[in-house]
Design a protein around this motif. Sequence first.
Motif, short mmCIF file in Angstrom:
data_model
loop_
_atom_site.label_atom_id
_atom_site.label_comp_id
_atom_site.label_asym_id
_atom_site.label_seq_id
_atom_site.Cartn_x
_atom_site.Cartn_y
_atom_site.Cartn_z
N TYR A 165 0.91 -1.34 0.08
CA TYR A 165 -0.20 0.10 0.12
C TYR A 165 0.61 1.15 -0.03
O TYR A 165 0.43 2.12 -0.69
CB TYR A 165 -0.84 0.30 1.25
CG TYR A 165 -1.59 0.86 1.74
CD1 TYR A 165 -2.99 1.55 0.35
CD2 TYR A 165 -2.18 2.21 2.03
CE1 TYR A 165 -3.11 2.59 0.49
CE2 TYR A 165 -2.84 3.25 2.48
CZ TYR A 165 -3.07 3.28 1.33
OH TYR A 165 -4.29 4.43 1.49
N GLN A 180 -1.61 -5.83 3.45
CA GLN A 180 -1.96 -3.96 3.22
C GLN A 180 -2.77 -4.26 1.59
O GLN A 180 -2.96 -2.98 1.43
CB GLN A 180 -1.44 -2.74 3.52
CG GLN A 180 -0.99 -2.60 4.56
CD GLN A 180 0.06 -1.35 4.55
OE1 GLN A 180 0.72 -1.06 4.11
NE2 GLN A 180 -0.71 -0.36 5.14
N SER A 181 -3.18 -5.52 1.39
CA SER A 181 -3.58 -6.01 0.61
C SER A 181 -4.94 -5.56 0.10
O SER A 181 -5.45 -5.27 -1.35
CB SER A 181 -3.91 -7.32 0.07
OG SER A 181 -2.76 -8.54 0.18
N LEU A 182 -6.13 -5.58 1.01
CA LEU A 182 -6.51 -5.13 1.64
C LEU A 182 -6.99 -3.29 0.91
O LEU A 182 -7.88 -3.15 0.30
CB LEU A 182 -7.82 -5.35 2.84
CG LEU A 182 -9.55 -4.95 2.57
CD1 LEU A 182 -9.64 -5.28 1.50
CD2 LEU A 182 -10.19 -4.60 4.41
N GLU A 183 -6.60 -2.62 1.24
CA GLU A 183 -5.97 -1.14 1.30
C GLU A 183 -5.36 -0.71 -0.04
O GLU A 183 -5.92 -0.04 -0.64
CB GLU A 183 -5.42 -0.63 1.92
CG GLU A 183 -5.84 -0.69 3.44
CD GLU A 183 -5.51 -1.73 4.25
OE1 GLU A 183 -4.76 -2.57 3.69
OE2 GLU A 183 -4.90 -1.66 5.92
N ARG A 194 -8.85 -1.28 -2.45
CA ARG A 194 -9.83 0.06 -1.79
C ARG A 194 -10.04 0.62 -3.11
O ARG A 194 -11.09 1.39 -3.66
CB ARG A 194 -9.21 0.97 -0.48
CG ARG A 194 -10.14 0.30 0.35
CD ARG A 194 -9.21 1.13 1.65
NE ARG A 194 -9.71 0.04 2.80
CZ ARG A 194 -10.32 -0.17 3.22
NH1 ARG A 194 -11.26 -0.34 2.93
NH2 ARG A 194 -9.94 -1.63 4.47
#
Length: 86
Positions: A37, A68-71, A74
């Motif tokens: 990220y 931080q793959s989810l971030e 986004r």
Amino acid sequence: MSISQQRPFLLSQLLVAHHATNSTGHELVLGGIHGCYGMMLEIFARASFDKELCRLFSVGDLVDRDPQSLEVLRPLCEPCFFPSSR
């Protein structure tokens, strides 16, 4: 004999999208982030990426490796991400 006559399966697998010219900003093609990220934010800053004016295209490898793959995912929910429904 044309390529489409020789190998019709190639055309059925061709994934090309054409978009109108972005007259307000520029395009950023993003790939190989692998969940980093901070690196993605640095790329956005260096490219002067403005999500209100610019368009974001992904070529893959956005997640894994870094926690931080989810971030990283986004921005794909933002209207600046193409292809979008607008």
